[in-house]
Design an enzyme around this catalytic site. Sequence first.
Site, PDB file in Angstrom:
ATOM      1  N   GLN A  13      17.204 -22.243 -25.204  1.00  0.00           N
ATOM      2  CA  GLN A  13      16.749 -23.048 -26.342  1.00  0.00           C
ATOM      3  C   GLN A  13      16.544 -22.188 -27.593  1.00  0.00           C
ATOM      4  O   GLN A  13      16.981 -22.554 -28.679  1.00  0.00           O
ATOM      5  CB  GLN A  13      15.435 -23.763 -25.980  1.00  0.00           C
ATOM      6  CG  GLN A  13      14.991 -24.769 -27.028  1.00  0.00           C
ATOM      7  CD  GLN A  13      13.530 -25.165 -26.907  1.00  0.00           C
ATOM      8  OE1 GLN A  13      12.748 -24.521 -26.194  1.00  0.00           O
ATOM      9  NE2 GLN A  13      13.147 -26.218 -27.596  1.00  0.00           N
ATOM     10  N   ASP A  35      24.296 -13.779 -21.872  1.00  0.00           N
ATOM     11  CA  ASP A  35      23.579 -14.674 -20.969  1.00  0.00           C
ATOM     12  C   ASP A  35      24.078 -14.400 -19.558  1.00  0.00           C
ATOM     13  O   ASP A  35      25.098 -13.736 -19.365  1.00  0.00           O
ATOM     14  CB  ASP A  35      23.822 -16.145 -21.360  1.00  0.00           C
ATOM     15  CG  ASP A  35      22.671 -17.025 -20.884  1.00  0.00           C
ATOM     16  OD1 ASP A  35      21.667 -17.150 -21.631  1.00  0.00           O
ATOM     17  OD2 ASP A  35      22.743 -17.559 -19.769  1.00  0.00           O
ATOM     18  N   ASP A  53      23.224 -10.047 -16.449  1.00  0.00           N
ATOM     19  CA  ASP A  53      22.049 -10.405 -15.659  1.00  0.00           C
ATOM     20  C   ASP A  53      21.018  -9.325 -15.978  1.00  0.00           C
ATOM     21  O   ASP A  53      21.236  -8.145 -15.690  1.00  0.00           O
ATOM     22  CB  ASP A  53      22.428 -10.384 -14.170  1.00  0.00           C
ATOM     23  CG  ASP A  53      21.218 -10.643 -13.283  1.00  0.00           C
ATOM     24  OD1 ASP A  53      20.087 -10.723 -13.806  1.00  0.00           O
ATOM     25  OD2 ASP A  53      21.413 -10.753 -12.057  1.00  0.00           O
ATOM     26  N   TYR A 143       4.038 -18.526 -14.595  1.00  0.00           N
ATOM     27  CA  TYR A 143       4.630 -18.203 -15.905  1.00  0.00           C
ATOM     28  C   TYR A 143       3.588 -17.502 -16.791  1.00  0.00           C
ATOM     29  O   TYR A 143       3.855 -16.440 -17.372  1.00  0.00           O
ATOM     30  CB  TYR A 143       5.105 -19.505 -16.551  1.00  0.00           C
ATOM     31  CG  TYR A 143       5.664 -19.382 -17.939  1.00  0.00           C
ATOM     32  CD1 TYR A 143       6.834 -18.690 -18.185  1.00  0.00           C
ATOM     33  CD2 TYR A 143       5.024 -20.012 -19.020  1.00  0.00           C
ATOM     34  CE1 TYR A 143       7.353 -18.605 -19.460  1.00  0.00           C
ATOM     35  CE2 TYR A 143       5.544 -19.940 -20.300  1.00  0.00           C
ATOM     36  CZ  TYR A 143       6.709 -19.237 -20.514  1.00  0.00           C
ATOM     37  OH  TYR A 143       7.222 -19.167 -21.780  1.00  0.00           O
TER      38      TYR A 143
END
Length: 323
Positions: A13, A35, A53, A143
């Site tokens: 995002q 990515d 990665d 998180y």
Amino acid sequence: MESNTLIIGASGQIGIELTMALRKKLGANRVVASDIRATTDPELLSGPFEVIDVLDKDTLENIVSKHNIGEVYLLAALLSATAEKNPEFAWRLNMDGLFNVLELAKAKKISKIFWPSSIAVFGPSTPRHNTPQHTVMEPTTVYGISKLAGERWCAYYHERFGVDVRSIRYPGLIGFRSDPGGGTTDYAVDIFHKAIESGSYNCFLKEDTELPMMMMEDAIRATISIMEAPADSIKERGGYNIAGCSFTPSQIASIIQRDIAAFSITYTPDFRQAIADSWPASIDDSAANADWGWKSEYDTEKLCATMLAEIRKKKANILETHS
Ligand code: SER
């Protein structure tokens, strides 16, 4: 030779928007997007793109030297809701990814790091309103735990090894160009799409759940400005509070109803309600304001108006290209 910038997690995002903004500023070829998966996104392919990665240290190091990278924006992470479904992997990705990048800076292979923290570093024992920069931090999500630990590691690498790492505690980010992925604040993006597409939305948070939010334009500006600030103005090497606006699902539903009178909203809270309930409702960002001049430009009204107008524009363009 001037060094280049690497964005890890560029398909996410924030990543897509940050890649676009930095390419505009620095030139497309000076910003390497990366990515874990290959991409077909024309924005990301408008300059160099690599598959990385972040847990693969060797590939990361090779790409850094191949492209003469000086600055790294590390955006690859699992967000709050997804992390709760896979805590072990979330911890590994969010922490080891950070270590791999911090180690590159410690070894002087790169010179500057941006690493995003989050309002998730706070927990139920934190003062909920106008949450201060320094306060009780007892996060209850994996998180949040990874972000708080990450902040402390950033500050540690700065103290011990002189690593220039900068961080922001993002609130929920609201944008129209890219979709959110796995956060508790995602409803506040989906609601605008559903309002325009179908005129109704079933919200996974309760109507009065107030959370700190921010328009993506503000978040990108904050990110670039903290990275451009002189090193000695960055006094917090963990993460800075930044505030945009705060609202509840029912507040944005009423704003949407002023524009789309028939819009209806229902509420079916799920496991994300407990995450939202553990987070602050509003944020005090006076430290960011004093240290590097941060100030938000979007209040709730402007955010909603922008989302509705831009999503409509996007849909009209899609219709036009297909007709
Ligand atoms: N938007 C994020 C989430 O909901 C918060 O950092 O996980």
